[in-house]
Write an enzyme that holds these catalytic residues in place. Structure first.
Site, PDB file in Angstrom:
ATOM      1  N   GLY A  24      -0.423  37.447  12.434  1.00 49.05           N
ATOM      2  CA  GLY A  24      -1.475  36.488  12.712  1.00 49.05           C
ATOM      3  C   GLY A  24      -1.570  36.182  14.186  1.00 49.05           C
ATOM      4  N   GLY A  53      -1.732  15.246   4.373  1.00 46.48           N
ATOM      5  CA  GLY A  53      -1.218  16.451   3.726  1.00 46.48           C
ATOM      6  C   GLY A  53      -1.798  17.726   4.310  1.00 46.48           C
ATOM      7  N   HIS A  78      38.035  11.521   6.959  1.00 44.62           N
ATOM      8  CA  HIS A  78      37.877  10.099   7.300  1.00 44.62           C
ATOM      9  C   HIS A  78      38.146   9.904   8.802  1.00 44.62           C
ATOM     10  CE1 HIS A  78      38.136   5.739   6.946  1.00 44.62           C
ATOM     11  NE2 HIS A  78      39.246   5.794   7.686  1.00 44.62           N
TER      12      HIS A  78
END
Length: 632
Positions: A169, A415, A600
């Site tokens: 493209g 959208g 941790h």
């Protein structure tokens, strides 16, 4: 692959094969003699590599690779040991260059695989007319579109020994790299830093003060543009290095094996290519509702917004999904007043209800420079003669005009729609679905007007609308290739994670609580649904960073320990979600996950605590045999 596709940079010094190996040891020689000569050449190359340019050393590696490859392809009784020797010698030559191994070198396989690839490359190098005359095709797989989905499919196809062509493209990388995920994250990176620096109470708690804070809009915009350019180049080079032909132009399908190439305004770009299989990966473009005319000045979409050419004082963003939320985060950090306009009754439709409420409290209500209108349509958007934009808001329920706003600019974030115009699908007797999506089955095969699956035509990503996310497109592309090579595969979209890169981030995978309970009711297991929640306020790392706003929520089955959905808002949630999504994809249950160990202090302990909070019906997984331990 051409030597130029192996070397980095492309214009590196190349050494012809006869400069490395004498005529007596070119392809006609025995494999054993070639290996011996390759090792001798390596010794000489090491001695002469001192002071050589990286390009020259890479040329040595590439030429050595080609020499051995030629013998492999010509040897009728080659062995896998020869392929292994080739890998060692070629990688050794690459290390001499002080470079990481190119994919084209690292991926050398067995001798039989090398011969197969050689035949494919030889066939592809012939002109289309010659190939057609011989009854073959130009490619095994031709991909129309070169976004994240097309790229992932191309790489996977090459890894499976297929000859691949990609019609790129206008730009390699598609929407994600050029006008979406990538540049937006560059803007959000700047926005995140600014949000922190502008939060005096946050910095003050850490003993930090800032005065005279400022930013350079153009440098932020340049960062986004440069990032897109860099990644676009990386994608193209990765394809070329793998031997993929990147074809400039736009593809139009003539039939199930033929694609016509052209490009508007370019008479020099034309032709026809053929392939055994065609894969459509054309992506999408911004969707603009009726009544709104985009002028790319005061009314624009995310394509324009990503360029950050200016900063209006007040902008209205129509839509509060991923795109709208992320740009609201960027604009508020840059000092712009933002108004969100949402047609649904609540902001952030599609998000879990609890996460949505928390996100609204932190990202919207907690910021003075943002407000919103819900349950309204922007039925008219008109630039005014005074340099602003007038927005007519109509109540979504009563259909009556509710309000009129006048702002400086409007961004449309309602959208995206599939980009399928001019693709020639009518030649395949395909009727597009509502919204322009291409109908496909679960194996990504395109369906004709009668609902029949086409054996060799596939569509992935935003073009089919199944899950409009870049990484979902990539997963679908890989799945399509699996089906092309005869390995049945289906993508489970419920295991595909999603993320919104606001500050803090939002992520999720699977279903929300409402959907889970509805499905359980229909399936007769409503009493088996469990929900666990953990706040970031109890996490040591989040507290140390003074970023305790957040929550993790998990929906699961109490009997089987299956995770049905995970929703997280908080620090690094876009990274944390993968522990849940990968566990779901691998079929791991909470019986196993609650026994895992997390470092941790880390934010990952939020999930550790969440797994352990699950109220399961059994002490161990009733569906697996107990582990046997040997006693020394």
């Amino acid at each position: 692959a051409p030597l130029s596709s192996i070397l980095s940079p492309p214009n590196s010094l190349t050494l012809p094969l006869h400069c490395i190996l004498p005529p007596s040891l070119l392809p006609s020689s025995s494999p054993t003699a070639t290996i011996t000569m390759m090792m001798t050449t390596m010794t000489r190359a090491r001695a002469s590599a001192q002071g050589r340019s990286r390009s020259a050393a890479m040329a040595l590696a590439a030429s050595l690779l080609l020499a051995g490859s030629a013998v492999l392809l010509s040897s009728s009784s080659s062995s896998d040991r020869l392929g292994a020797a080739m890998r060692v010698a070629s990688l050794d030559a690459t290390r001499m260059a002080g470079a990481s191994a190119p994919a084209s070198i690292a991926r050398i396989g067995t001798a039989s695989q090398m011969r197969e690839r050689g035949e494919l490359c030889a066939r592809a190098s012939a002109s289309p007319s010659t190939v057609a005359a011989s009854g073959g095709t130009d490619y095994d797989v031709l991909i129309i579109g070169c976004g994240v989905g097309g790229h992932g499919a191309a790489i996977h196809a090459v890894q499976n020994g297929l000859k691949v062509g990609v019609i790129g493209g206008h730009d390699v990388g598609g929407t994600c790299v050029n006008r979406g995920c990538v540049p937006s994250k560059a803007l959000l990176a700047a926005a995140g830093e600014l949000h922190k620096l502008k939060d005096k109470s946050h910095l003050g708690a850490l003993g930090i003060s800032t005065e005279n804070l400022s930013f350079d809009r153009q440098k932020i915009a340049d960062h986004a543009s440069n990032l897109a350019t860099n990644i676009r180049g990386n994608l193209r080079r990765s394809l070329e290095a793998m031997g993929v032909d990147v074809i400039q132009g736009k593809g139009k399908i003539v039939d199930s094996n033929t694609v016509e190439i052209g490009l508007p305004g370019r008479v020099d770009i034309s032709g026809t290519v053929t392939a055994k299989s065609i894969l459509i990966a054309t992506g999408s473009v911004p969707a603009v509702p009726p009544g709104i005319k985009v002028d790319e000045d005061r009314v624009f979409t995310s394509d324009k917004a990503l360029k950050l050419e200016s900063l209006p004082e007040w902008i209205a963003i129509i839509g509060s999904g991923y795109i709208g939320l992320e740009f609201a985060d960027v604009y508020t950090a840059l000092g712009v007043q933002v108004t969100l306009i949402e047609a649904m009754p609540n902001l952030m439709p599609g998000f879990d209800a609890e996460i949505r409420r928390l996100a609204q409290r932190v990202l919207v209500d907690g910021r003075k420079s943002i407000d919103y209108h819900t349950n309204v349509f922007a039925t008219r958007v008109t630039p005014t003669t005074f340099g602003g934009v007038e927005i007519e808001l109509t109540d979504a329920t009563t259909k009556e005009v509710k309000d009129v706003l006048e702002v400086d600019a409007v961004m449309v974030a309602t959208g995206r729609r599939p980009y399928t115009e001019g693709l020639g699908l009518e030649n395949l007797n395909v009727d597009l679905l509502r919204g322009g999506f291409i109908p496909v089955n679960e194996r990504m095969q395109v369906l004709d007007a009668n609902g029949n699956a086409m054996e060799n035509v596939y569509a992935i990503g935003d073009a089919n609308g199944k899950y409009m996310l870049a990484h979902a497109a990539s997963a679908q592309g890989i799945s399509a290739v699996e089906n092309i090579v005869g390995r049945d595969h289906v993508v489970n979209h419920r295991n595909v994670p999603a993320a919104c890169f606001t500050h803090p981030e939002i992520s999720f995978v699977g279903v929300d609580e409402e959907t889970a309970r509805k499905e359980a009711e229909e399936g007769g297991y409503s009493d088996k649904i469990g929900v666990a929640k953990v706040s970031f306020k109890g996490n040591s790392k989040a507290l140390a960073m003074k970023e305790p706003d957040g929550m993790a929520k998990m929906i699961y089955r109490k009997d089987t320990g299956e995770i049905l959905g995970m929703h997280i808002m908080g620090l690094h949630s876009a990274d944390l979600i993968h522990e849940a999504s990968n566990a779901m994809a691998a079929g791991q249950s909470l019986y196993e996950l609650r026994m895992m160990v997390h470092a941790h202090p880390t934010v990952a302990e939020v999930l550790d605590e969440l797994f352990k909070h699950a109220q399961l019906e059994h002490a161990t997984n009733p569906h697996t045999e107990p582990a046997a331990f040997a006693v020394a």
